[in-house]
Design an enzyme around this catalytic site. Sequence first.
Site, PDB file in Angstrom:
ATOM      1  CG  PHE A  17     -68.565 -23.719  57.089  1.00 48.92           C
ATOM      2  CD1 PHE A  17     -67.213 -23.934  56.848  1.00 48.92           C
ATOM      3  CD2 PHE A  17     -69.004 -22.414  57.209  1.00 48.92           C
ATOM      4  CE1 PHE A  17     -66.321 -22.871  56.737  1.00 48.92           C
ATOM      5  CE2 PHE A  17     -68.126 -21.339  57.096  1.00 48.92           C
ATOM      6  CZ  PHE A  17     -66.781 -21.577  56.856  1.00 48.92           C
ATOM      7  N   GLY A  18     -68.154 -24.582  60.337  1.00 52.65           N
ATOM      8  CA  GLY A  18     -68.075 -23.709  61.511  1.00 52.65           C
ATOM      9  C   GLY A  18     -67.233 -22.497  61.194  1.00 52.65           C
ATOM     10  CE1 TYR A  19     -70.725 -17.451  61.827  1.00 48.76           C
ATOM     11  CE2 TYR A  19     -71.514 -19.452  60.780  1.00 48.76           C
ATOM     12  CZ  TYR A  19     -71.751 -18.312  61.510  1.00 48.76           C
ATOM     13  OH  TYR A  19     -73.016 -18.038  61.952  1.00 48.76           O
ATOM     14  N   GLY A  20     -67.428 -19.688  63.642  1.00 43.34           N
ATOM     15  CA  GLY A  20     -67.336 -18.958  64.912  1.00 43.34           C
ATOM     16  C   GLY A  20     -66.790 -19.904  65.963  1.00 43.34           C
ATOM     17  CB  SER A  21     -67.966 -20.797  69.376  1.00 41.54           C
ATOM     18  OG  SER A  21     -69.217 -21.360  69.066  1.00 41.54           O
ATOM     19  CD  GLU A 106     -74.138 -22.794  66.918  1.00 44.27           C
ATOM     20  OE1 GLU A 106     -74.379 -21.576  66.823  1.00 44.27           O
ATOM     21  OE2 GLU A 106     -73.058 -23.238  67.336  1.00 44.27           O
TER      22      GLU A 106
HETATM   23  C1  SIN Z   1     -70.386 -21.227  64.134  1.00 43.43           C
HETATM   24  O1  SIN Z   1     -69.444 -21.304  64.919  1.00 43.43           O
HETATM   25  O2  SIN Z   1     -70.304 -21.703  62.988  1.00 43.43           O
HETATM   26  C2  SIN Z   1     -71.690 -20.591  64.508  1.00 43.43           C
HETATM   27  C3  SIN Z   1     -71.567 -19.429  65.390  1.00 43.43           C
HETATM   28  C4  SIN Z   1     -71.107 -19.768  66.765  1.00 43.43           C
HETATM   29  O3  SIN Z   1     -71.675 -20.686  67.403  1.00 43.43           O
HETATM   30  O4  SIN Z   1     -70.178 -19.132  67.267  1.00 43.43           O
END
Ligand code: SIN
Length: 231
Positions: A17-21, A106
């Site tokens: 699951f990705g919520y940021g980049s 990460e």
């Molecule tokens: C993510 O994207 O899920 C983790 C945070 C990031 O690397 O920006």
Amino acid sequence: MATNGDKTASSDEFWLFGYGSLIWKPPPHFDQRIPGWVNGYVRRFWQPRPPRHTRSPRARRHPDRALVLGQPGGRARLRPGQGVGVAYRIEADRVAEVKDYLDIREINGYTIHYTPFHPADGSAGPIRTLVYIGTPDNDQFTGPQDPQALAEHIYRSEGPSGLNRDYLLSLEKALDGLSPESGDTHITDLSNRVREIQASDAKGPAHTEPASHEFRKVSSIDEQEETEKPQ
Ligand code: SIN
């Protein structure tokens, strides 16, 4: 620490699951990308990157702030959109390579959780996904902060991947691109504040507020969200 989500995936596939980049900069291999959400987390800039990951003089002076999913406690309430992101399915023969890649990307104090992911179109699920989150037991964890001070910090900061404000504005755009309801009020508010600071800066030093990098921690997410209302 890991928490188990529902297991609907077969044992040899891996979902992230990705919520940021990870929304706009995907892992190197995947065969499915599904917008959706997870419950029980808030998306916040609660974690400074350790100085060892900074390179430029600006980055050393103003290390950037990393986005985390934190677990709300106490009286905090999630609002729609806050757990929105994308799930990637990684083919079994690429899992080891992708995990190695993510371990490096990460690395900044994230903790691995497994959590149920709900596809936005309701087609399947929940799907058990791996997510990188920030927890209060991490040395880097800041918790809630004054949003204007945070916006000032993000505006002036830089990290290994570039300007922190570019990260924030890319995230806002990526969330808007997922679905009409996927915007995150916290990210929109921070982005508006950063644009205002940028506009003041463009007018010259007389219009620029002094930068404050002293974060005032607020005592709860409720209190923080009170202070996040656009002025
Ligand atoms: C993510 O994207 O899920 C983790 C945070 C990031 O690397 O920006």
